[in-house]
Design an enzyme around this catalytic site. Structure first.
Site, mmCIF file in Angstrom:
data_model
loop_
_atom_site.group_PDB
_atom_site.id
_atom_site.type_symbol
_atom_site.label_atom_id
_atom_site.label_comp_id
_atom_site.label_asym_id
_atom_site.label_seq_id
_atom_site.Cartn_x
_atom_site.Cartn_y
_atom_site.Cartn_z
ATOM 1 N N GLU A 180 99.574 41.792 -10.738
ATOM 2 C CA GLU A 180 99.612 41.435 -9.797
ATOM 3 C C GLU A 180 101.579 40.240 -10.142
ATOM 4 O O GLU A 180 101.462 39.419 -10.955
ATOM 5 C CB GLU A 180 98.996 40.310 -9.002
ATOM 6 C CG GLU A 180 97.870 41.227 -9.218
ATOM 7 C CD GLU A 180 96.340 40.359 -8.501
ATOM 8 O OE1 GLU A 180 96.865 39.443 -8.124
ATOM 9 O OE2 GLU A 180 95.416 40.986 -9.155
ATOM 10 N N LYS A 224 103.994 36.550 -9.112
ATOM 11 C CA LYS A 224 103.095 35.158 -8.826
ATOM 12 C C LYS A 224 104.493 34.910 -8.015
ATOM 13 O O LYS A 224 105.234 34.703 -7.916
ATOM 14 C CB LYS A 224 103.335 34.672 -9.680
ATOM 15 C CG LYS A 224 103.015 33.629 -9.506
ATOM 16 C CD LYS A 224 102.578 32.424 -11.184
ATOM 17 C CE LYS A 224 101.939 30.908 -11.264
ATOM 18 N NZ LYS A 224 102.720 30.326 -10.200
ATOM 19 N N ASP A 273 105.638 32.374 -5.024
ATOM 20 C CA ASP A 273 105.927 31.208 -4.788
ATOM 21 C C ASP A 273 105.345 31.104 -3.406
ATOM 22 O O ASP A 273 106.879 30.576 -2.922
ATOM 23 C CB ASP A 273 107.110 31.120 -5.253
ATOM 24 C CG ASP A 273 107.864 30.107 -5.885
ATOM 25 O OD1 ASP A 273 106.931 29.494 -5.628
ATOM 26 O OD2 ASP A 273 108.795 30.016 -6.099
ATOM 27 N N TYR A 286 94.904 37.523 -2.892
ATOM 28 C CA TYR A 286 94.985 38.295 -4.558
ATOM 29 C C TYR A 286 93.933 37.774 -5.273
ATOM 30 O O TYR A 286 93.461 38.355 -6.193
ATOM 31 C CB TYR A 286 95.992 37.929 -5.444
ATOM 32 C CG TYR A 286 95.772 36.244 -5.025
ATOM 33 C CD1 TYR A 286 95.548 35.265 -5.530
ATOM 34 C CD2 TYR A 286 97.341 36.036 -4.790
ATOM 35 C CE1 TYR A 286 95.254 34.078 -5.508
ATOM 36 C CE2 TYR A 286 97.732 34.293 -4.714
ATOM 37 C CZ TYR A 286 96.937 33.903 -5.178
ATOM 38 O OH TYR A 286 96.788 32.242 -4.475
ATOM 39 N N LYS A 344 105.690 33.545 -16.553
ATOM 40 C CA LYS A 344 106.821 32.608 -15.710
ATOM 41 C C LYS A 344 107.717 32.955 -16.225
ATOM 42 O O LYS A 344 108.077 33.255 -17.323
ATOM 43 C CB LYS A 344 106.546 31.295 -15.649
ATOM 44 C CG LYS A 344 105.407 30.709 -14.792
ATOM 45 C CD LYS A 344 105.440 30.355 -13.612
ATOM 46 C CE LYS A 344 103.950 29.351 -13.179
ATOM 47 N NZ LYS A 344 104.508 28.478 -13.880
ATOM 48 N N CYS A 375 137.725 9.730 6.116
ATOM 49 C CA CYS A 375 137.271 11.016 6.207
ATOM 50 C C CYS A 375 138.447 12.271 5.895
ATOM 51 O O CYS A 375 139.484 12.431 6.377
ATOM 52 C CB CYS A 375 136.721 11.327 7.506
ATOM 53 S SG CYS A 375 136.378 13.437 7.890
ATOM 54 N N CYS A 413 139.093 13.771 9.788
ATOM 55 C CA CYS A 413 139.679 13.455 11.078
ATOM 56 C C CYS A 413 140.097 11.874 10.856
ATOM 57 O O CYS A 413 140.847 11.513 11.734
ATOM 58 C CB CYS A 413 138.564 12.920 12.074
ATOM 59 S SG CYS A 413 137.956 11.399 11.607
ATOM 60 N N CYS A 421 130.915 9.421 8.256
ATOM 61 C CA CYS A 421 132.665 9.386 8.601
ATOM 62 C C CYS A 421 132.021 8.520 10.133
ATOM 63 O O CYS A 421 130.555 8.572 10.700
ATOM 64 C CB CYS A 421 133.117 10.852 9.139
ATOM 65 S SG CYS A 421 133.645 10.870 10.299
ATOM 66 N N CYS A 434 135.649 13.001 15.521
ATOM 67 C CA CYS A 434 135.650 13.816 14.960
ATOM 68 C C CYS A 434 135.642 15.190 14.751
ATOM 69 O O CYS A 434 134.574 15.278 15.528
ATOM 70 C CB CYS A 434 135.166 13.005 13.718
ATOM 71 S SG CYS A 434 134.815 14.032 11.624
#
Ligand code: IVH
Length: 722
Positions: free
Chosen positions: A148, A150, A152, A268, A356, A450, A453, A468, A473
């Site tokens: 099957e 796996k 996540d 499962y 894995k 920045c 700006c 900033c 800005c």
């Protein structure tokens, strides 16, 4: 014994539904002598049809009825359940969302513990697993396995008693998890009751007395991106990957948050089970599919470990095509009798292994390190990479999070680096290949001004993020305006990044309120604009003027104020002016608002720029209000004038927006609805009321004018429109 013919047939079902075989376990359980039998029959029929539509749409991905038809069935069922509350059962499709937020998640003890799996990295370790089992069992012939994917995500367990979902819990430490029943109920791939399979076959399993069903709650990539985009515009931290987002969505105190995220559960396996017996893992998967669970179709019954190795090799590359993340393949001994003989080692079964896949890594060069400016002014360094392919995706950028992270990894411009990508995780730099340094690499220095700006950049003591300080800005203004217009805020269609860029550049807007002063003749001259598109923009902006107070508060983009907090603030303060005048102490008394949020709100309203934006919004006619239930009137949702009543608004209202009127009805215990039926209690007819008014009159529903509606509000102790 399970035959192969049966298995092939059943698993084919996971991709090709034959739901004529499907019915649900809630046969005539409804009985109340005060309810006419035809109503009971209609409710049962509606539930059957809705359950079937849910199953076909969410589990089988093969919808059969339109969204409109689905909504109609659901509305009718809600209507009947409201009228005959004795008919409501916990497994009714209307009961997926509705539970109130909790203060903490209770503990939940699993009957059979949820253990973990031993890992295998590489084919050698996989074959060693097979050898180990043969030695243990004292046999040399092939062992049959089920392979099957796996997934996540987050492991959960569902308990069904007599076919009804009674509890759902996270894995926790394997023995005790968290009770997240109300959250899991909102996931449409989880059946609230088990389906009886009417298919004639000796191996078809009846519904067990009690069963724990195990599986993984995951998020598909498109939904993960949608959630993160939404969080980005609202200034909330984004999730690093779909697994974290799925876990965060399930381990929630408020089921409504879970309900808004389209989670999926792949089942499962099982834990405890009473009343039926299985012989193989494959048979369990088939039964789960039969009972209405979503079982992933990418399963293989393997005659030996060689076939398992083939399956693993195939999915190593094929996994990139999946719309969700997997991090390996689980190989399980098929026979449950063998599983019992093999037993457990420590906290893992001896009969299964998780193969894995290693995260995919490649090396490339850092061309540059740039900084991006977000809505809150946060400066994020991003590595500009020489484009490389990692697992079928071209990667040319990797986030470096912040200055400290760059120092920790010692990443310099010109370095050769190892880049890693696993599933939907944002590509990251794992390490620098220091041997490849030539001496010409340049260390990154956070700019003191920045880059957008030119204002000062500051990093507060104890904070990892540099910001900033520029109040004007353009990078921040742009993000701010996009957030204001976003779908979950003021919902202004057609106002996207390309248009906002141009509007700022041409000096046509400086803040969100300026949107309401745009004229069509100003838009027509912009790139990719014509008469019609300009009109669409203007119309969309005008439409947003009737957005609710909650939306407006959220749209203002106050730090730490997400959608939910905005809604609570709207309900507690009722208008922008009252919110603006609230003290930190008053704010901190509101549920969900702690001292940090309270301080953030007060600071926000103290800014001159905020006052200016609010002034312009008000002048443009945007000053929504919610009439909070007056503390003096003593009215509550239960005792409110509209308590238990379904109210429909039709035509235009002059004293408030439709959103506001509906909010008031809700506050006073009523239920606003958009359509008139014989179950409607009251219709409020405004100007130019049309077909809904005709229908109400023909059905004999009570119709009142806007003035009469306002009078009802006043009588219930509410002050209107101050
Ligand atoms: S079977 C006794 N099958 O992997 C353990 N687990 O460490 C039985 N997982 O947290 C687990 N996909 O949530 C099994 N097809 C699958 C799986 C799977 C993902 C997760 C599971 C658990 C972890 C095992």
């Amino acid at each position: 014994m399970v035959t192969r013919e049966y298995l092939t047939h059943t698993l084919a079902l996971t991709s090709e539904p034959s739901t004529d075989n499907m019915s649900t376990v809630s046969e005539p359980t409804l009985f109340d002598e005060n309810v006419p039998p035809q109503i009971v029959a209609e409710v049962e029929d509606l539930r059957r049809r809705i359950n079937r539509a849910n199953y076909l749409y969410y589990v089988k991905d093969q919808p059969e009825i339109s969204d409109a038809e689905y909504d109609r069935l659901m509305r009718r069922l809600q209507e009947l359940e409201e009228k005959y509350p004795s008919l409501v059962t916990p497994d009714s499709p209307t009961q997926r969302v509705g539970a109130t937020p909790q203060t903490e998640l209770a503990e939940y003890r699993h009957v059979v513990p949820m253990l973990s799996l031993q890992n295998a990295l590489g084919e050698e370790e996989l074959r060693a697993f097979d050898e180990r089992l043969k030695r243990f069992l004292g046999r040399s012939d092939d062992i049959e396995y089920v392979c099957e994917l796996k997934f996540d995500g987050l492991a959960v367990s569902l308990t069904y008693i007599e076919g009804i979902l009674t509890a759902g819990a996270t894995r926790g430490d394997g023995y005790t998890g968290e009770n997240v029943t109300e959250n899991l109920r909102t996931i449409k791939t989880i059946p609230l009751n088990l389906h009886h399979s009417k298919r004639e076959h000796p191996d078809v399993k009846p519904i067990p007395r009690m069963i724990e069903v195990r599986g993984e709650v995951i998020l598909f990539h498109d939904e993960f991106r949608r959630i993160n985009e939404e969080r980005e515009t609202s200034g909330e931290p984004t999730f690093a990957n779909p697994r974290n987002a799925a876990a965060g969505s399930v381990r929630q105190l408020d089921p409504r948050v879970t309900a808004r995220r389209k989670l999926t559960m792949f089942c499962y396996g099982i834990g405890a089970c009473e009343g039926i017996e299985f012989e193989t893992q494959y048979e369990i998967l088939c039964a789960l599919g039969d009972w209405g669970f979503k079982v992933n179709p990418n399963i293989k019954l393997c005659a030996n470990i060689n076939e398992a190795a083939e399956f693993i090799a195939t999915w190593q590359t094929k996994k990139e095509e999946l719309p969700y993340d997997i991090d390996g393949v689980v190989v399980k001994v098929n026979s449950l009798e063998l599983q019992n003989r093999l037993g457990f080692v420590a906290r893992s079964p001896r009969w299964a292994v998780a193969y894995k896949y290693p995260p995919q890594q490649v090396t490339t060069r850092v061309r540059d390190i740039r900084v991006q400016v977000g809505r809150t002014g946060a400066l994020t360094p991003v590595a500009d990479l020489e484009p490389v392919e990692v697992g079928g995706v071209t990667v040319s950028r990797a986030t470096l999070h912040n200055e400290d992270e760059i120092r920790r990894k010692d990443v310099r411009i010109g370095d050769t680096v190892v880049v890693q990508r696993a599933g939907e995780v944002i590509p990251e730099i794992v390490e620098v290949v220091k041997e490849k340094r030539t001496g010409s690499e340049v260390e990154f220095v956070m700019p003191s001004k920045c880059p957008v700006c030119g204002a000062d950049v500051m990093r507060a003591p104890g904070e990892a993020v540099a910001r900033c300080m520029g109040i004007a800005c353009p990078a921040q203004i742009k993000e701010h305006i996009l957030h204001f217009a976003s779908r979950t805020a003021m919902d202004i269609e057609h106002v996207g990044p390309a248009l906002v860029d141009q509007l700022i550049e041409k000096g046509l807007i400086h803040d969100p309120a300026d949107l309401y002063y745009l004229r069509k003749d100003q838009l027509i001259h912009l790139e990719r604009m014509a008469e019609k598109s300009a009109q669409n923009v203007i119309d969309a902006i005008q439409r947003s003027k009737s957005a609710s107070l909650a939306r407006l508060i959220y749209a203002l983009g106050i730090r730490h104020v997400g959608e939910r907090t905005a809604a609570i603030l709207a309900e507690n303060f009722g208008s922008i002016d009252r919110l603006r005048n609230a003290t930190e102490e008053e704010l901190a008394e509101v549920p969900d608002v702690g001292p940090v949020v309270a301080k953030s709100i007060v600071t926000f309203f103290r800014q001159d720029e905020t006052a200016e934006v609010l002034r312009k919004l008000k002048k443009a006619g945007i000053d929504p209000f919610v009439s909070p239930i007056s503390k003096d009137s003593g009215a509550t949702r239960e005792s409110g004038v509209f308590s238990g009543k379904t109210v429909v608004f039709t035509g235009g209202l002059s004293s408030m927006t439709r959103d506001e009127a509906e909010e008031i009805v809700r506050n006073l215990g009523g239920k606003p609805s958009s359509s008139v039926s014989k179950n409607t209690d009251l219709v409020v007819a405004g100007e130019k009321a049309g077909s809904k008014l005709d229908k109400a009159l023909s059905l004999g529903v009570n119709v009142i004018s806007e003035d009469e509606f306002l009078e009802m509000l006043r009588e219930s102790g509410m002050s209107i429109g101050d």
